[in-house]
Motif scaffolding. Structure first.
Motif, PDB file in Angstrom:
ATOM      1  N   SER A  33       0.910  -1.474   0.169  1.00 43.54           N
ATOM      2  CA  SER A  33      -0.037  -0.090   0.123  1.00 43.54           C
ATOM      3  C   SER A  33       1.010   1.228   0.003  1.00 43.54           C
ATOM      4  O   SER A  33       0.428   2.602  -0.777  1.00 43.54           O
ATOM      5  CB  SER A  33      -1.271   0.135   0.816  1.00 43.54           C
ATOM      6  OG  SER A  33      -1.888  -0.982   1.427  1.00 43.54           O
ATOM      7  N   GLN A  85      -7.263  -0.338  -3.324  1.00 46.40           N
ATOM      8  CA  GLN A  85      -6.794  -0.954  -1.664  1.00 46.40           C
ATOM      9  C   GLN A  85      -7.360  -2.752  -1.744  1.00 46.40           C
ATOM     10  O   GLN A  85      -8.310  -2.555  -1.666  1.00 46.40           O
ATOM     11  CB  GLN A  85      -7.042  -0.328  -0.464  1.00 46.40           C
ATOM     12  CG  GLN A  85      -5.730  -0.782  -0.031  1.00 46.40           C
ATOM     13  CD  GLN A  85      -5.460   0.291   1.853  1.00 46.40           C
ATOM     14  OE1 GLN A  85      -6.685   0.790   1.450  1.00 46.40           O
ATOM     15  NE2 GLN A  85      -4.413   0.024   2.228  1.00 46.40           N
ATOM     16  N   GLU A  86      -6.418  -3.635  -1.391  1.00 44.26           N
ATOM     17  CA  GLU A  86      -6.935  -5.047  -0.744  1.00 44.26           C
ATOM     18  C   GLU A  86      -8.155  -5.318  -2.006  1.00 44.26           C
ATOM     19  O   GLU A  86      -9.324  -5.465  -1.601  1.00 44.26           O
ATOM     20  CB  GLU A  86      -7.847  -4.907   0.861  1.00 44.26           C
ATOM     21  CG  GLU A  86      -6.879  -4.895   1.226  1.00 44.26           C
ATOM     22  CD  GLU A  86      -5.998  -6.046   1.753  1.00 44.26           C
ATOM     23  OE1 GLU A  86      -6.615  -6.977   1.061  1.00 44.26           O
ATOM     24  OE2 GLU A  86      -4.637  -5.389   2.013  1.00 44.26           O
ATOM     25  N   ASP A 119      -3.778  -3.570  -5.061  1.00 39.25           N
ATOM     26  CA  ASP A 119      -2.567  -4.437  -4.043  1.00 39.25           C
ATOM     27  C   ASP A 119      -3.849  -5.089  -2.945  1.00 39.25           C
ATOM     28  O   ASP A 119      -5.052  -5.181  -3.575  1.00 39.25           O
ATOM     29  CB  ASP A 119      -1.994  -3.358  -3.076  1.00 39.25           C
ATOM     30  CG  ASP A 119      -2.656  -2.513  -1.483  1.00 39.25           C
ATOM     31  OD1 ASP A 119      -4.297  -3.182  -1.688  1.00 39.25           O
ATOM     32  OD2 ASP A 119      -1.742  -2.604  -0.793  1.00 39.25           O
TER      33      ASP A 119
HETATM   34 MG    MG Z   1      -1.870  -2.278   1.994  1.00 36.45          MG
END
Ligand code: MG
Ligand code: ATP
Length: 455
Positions: free
Chosen positions: A37, A131-132, A161
């Motif tokens: 991240s 993110q994720e 990510d």
């Molecule tokens: Mg992360």
């Protein structure tokens, strides 16, 4: 006078490659804490600093989860200096515009969640960080790619990510099909935890010890970075896209059942279930937390349900006068089904003023009943649901230890023990027990009720 912005970031391995890459879609995948991240946010920050009028976006499945993840890393590690000297300012959002970081050169980084995409999806961007990303559905990912056409940069990019998930996850397959470039991020890439010569830093020793304490599929994914399938998963038909839902207003006349699994070292789990007219249990609120006393949980539940709040008319705290009190924000449960600990039950009843009943703890029956509920109905609709934002309090210690900190988070790692399909592994199963008690209560004809009369 011109001031110079000084910022230190030295990327290694996959992070360095991600900084350089200019293709359309890129995924930084790897175990927990490798700097994925951070690398993505550094790239966005760098691009926005260098080029005026860039529009960047940071997305996650839910907007609220950004505050404790990407926003924290951005503010405390990435844009510290820029926020201090005014190169970047935070704008909290308005009716028309999303919350965003504004750069003095006209660039911006907007913030958004897939749970409320309207504000962010009406704009076009140069670069997006998800993110994720494994939390997203593939159509959400595709919708994001259509937003990449602001044209200020010489390239457009979706950077994502994630930690590894099951090996058949759509995002992994997308990488294998060549649509997205997967970069493998490793712990050794992160200078916070590893020195250049491969030895661990002090923080690294502590962090890796936490990951080493994980078990099962979480260990393989979060420590080793393997796209491992959980073996012997009990609820094989669990599908987050179907069973995890966004919040909706629960009609007041739906039945409510509360279910509790006591714990202190292990999580205490309280589930507030609403039952649809078709009998489908929906987890509306939950507490999943270690290191708090039953009476503290009871107080938290009371506050959340509308007692112990300030009466707007008198300005005084609303007194607790019993379960018949009006002013509940949430419908009163018809019953609390509990773990059997007599002392904890007594404490709970004293503080809530609602009677409880020992749960039907037959494990074999319970597992079957819950597994059957995970099977969709003939029209493909869910027969058991969990609101995405059910948690009313966070367990920072468990989050920090990368252990499941909600009932839903337990499901993928809830597996049979070594003896075959007989008993579950008794680890990280507190929300699973709570769910079993509730579904047994809702689905199975109750045993004859015995009433204890106080004389
Ligand atoms: Mg992360
Ligand atoms: N190149 C770097 N230099 C210094 N610190 C770094 C670097 N990369 C990462 N870090 C720090 O290491 C910590 C973990 O990084 P980050 O949160 O980016 O990891 P992650 O891979 O996204 O973890 P998770 O899988 O848990 O989301 C953060 O505090 C971050 O600022």
């Amino acid at each position: 006078m011109t001031s110079t912005l000084v910022h230190h970031f030295r990327p290694r391995g996959a992070a360095a490659e991600a900084m350089r890459y200019r293709g359309g879609e890129i995924l930084l995948a790897g175990p927990a804490g490798t700097g994925k991240s951070r690398a993505a946010l550094e790239k966005l920050h760098y691009i926005c600093l260098l080029t005026p009028n860039v529009r960047a976006l940071v997305m996650r499945k839910t907007a609220v989860s950004l505050t404790t993840s990407a926003i924290k890393t951005y503010e405390s590690d990435v844009a510290v200096q820029a926020l201090l000297d005014g190169t970047v300012t935070f704008f909290g959002g308005s009716r028309r515009e999303p919350a965003q970081y504004r750069y003095s050169n006209g660039s911006s980084i907007a913030l958004g969640g897939m749970d409320n995409p309207m504000k962010v999806m009406s704009t076009e961007y140069d670069v997006i960080f998800v993110q994720e990303a494994t939390e997203l559905e593939v159509d959400e990912w595709e919708a994001l790619t259509t937003r990449l056409r602001n044209g200020v940069l010489s390239f457009q990019q979706l950077i994502a990510d994630c930690n590894p998930q099951e090996p058949t996850h759509w995002l992994k397959l997308r990488c294998e099909a060549g649509q997205t470039l997967m970069l493998h991020s490793r712990h050794e890439d992160n200078p916070r935890y590893f020195n250049e010569d491969g030895t661990m830093t002090e923080q690294g020793v502590a962090y890796m010890a936490k990951l080493d304490a994980l078990t099962g599929v979480r260990y393989l994914r979060l420590r080793k970075g393997i796209w491992a399938a959980a073996e012997g998963v009990i609820y094989e038909e669990f599908n987050p896209a179907l069973h995890v839902i966004d919040r909706f207003e629960i009609p007041q006349d739906w039945r409510r059942v509360w279910s509790i699994d006591f714990g202190f070292v292990h999580p205490f789990v309280w589930g507030d279930w609403a039952v649809t007219p078709d009998g489908v249990p929906v987890l509306v609120n939950e507490i999943h937390k270690t290191q708090s006393l039953v009476e503290d949980h009871a107080r938290m539940i009371r506050t959340h349900c509308g007692w112990g709040t300030i009466d707007p008319e008198t300005g005084r705290e609303r007194p607790y006068v019993g379960p018949e009190v009006t002013g509940w924000r949430h419908k009163k449960p018809s019953i609390i089904v509990c773990d059997h600990d007599a002392e904890d039950r007594a404490t709970l009843e004293r503080h809530l003023g609602i009677p409880s009943r020992p749960a039907n703890k037959n494990v074999k029956d319970g597992l079957q009943v819950v597994a059957a509920r995970f099977r969709p109905d003939a029209r493909g609709r869910a027969r058991l649901m969990f609101m995405r934002d059910a948690g009313i309090v966070r367990d920072l210690e468990r989050e920090d230890a990368k252990k499941p900190s909600s009932t839903v988070a337990e499901i993928p790692g809830y597996v049979w023990n070594d003896k075959g399909k007989e008993e579950p592994m008794k680890i990280d199963d507190d929300g699973m027990d709570m769910t079993r008690y509730a579904v047994m209560e809702i689905d199975v004809q109750p045993r004859p009720r015995v009433r204890f009369m106080r004389s």
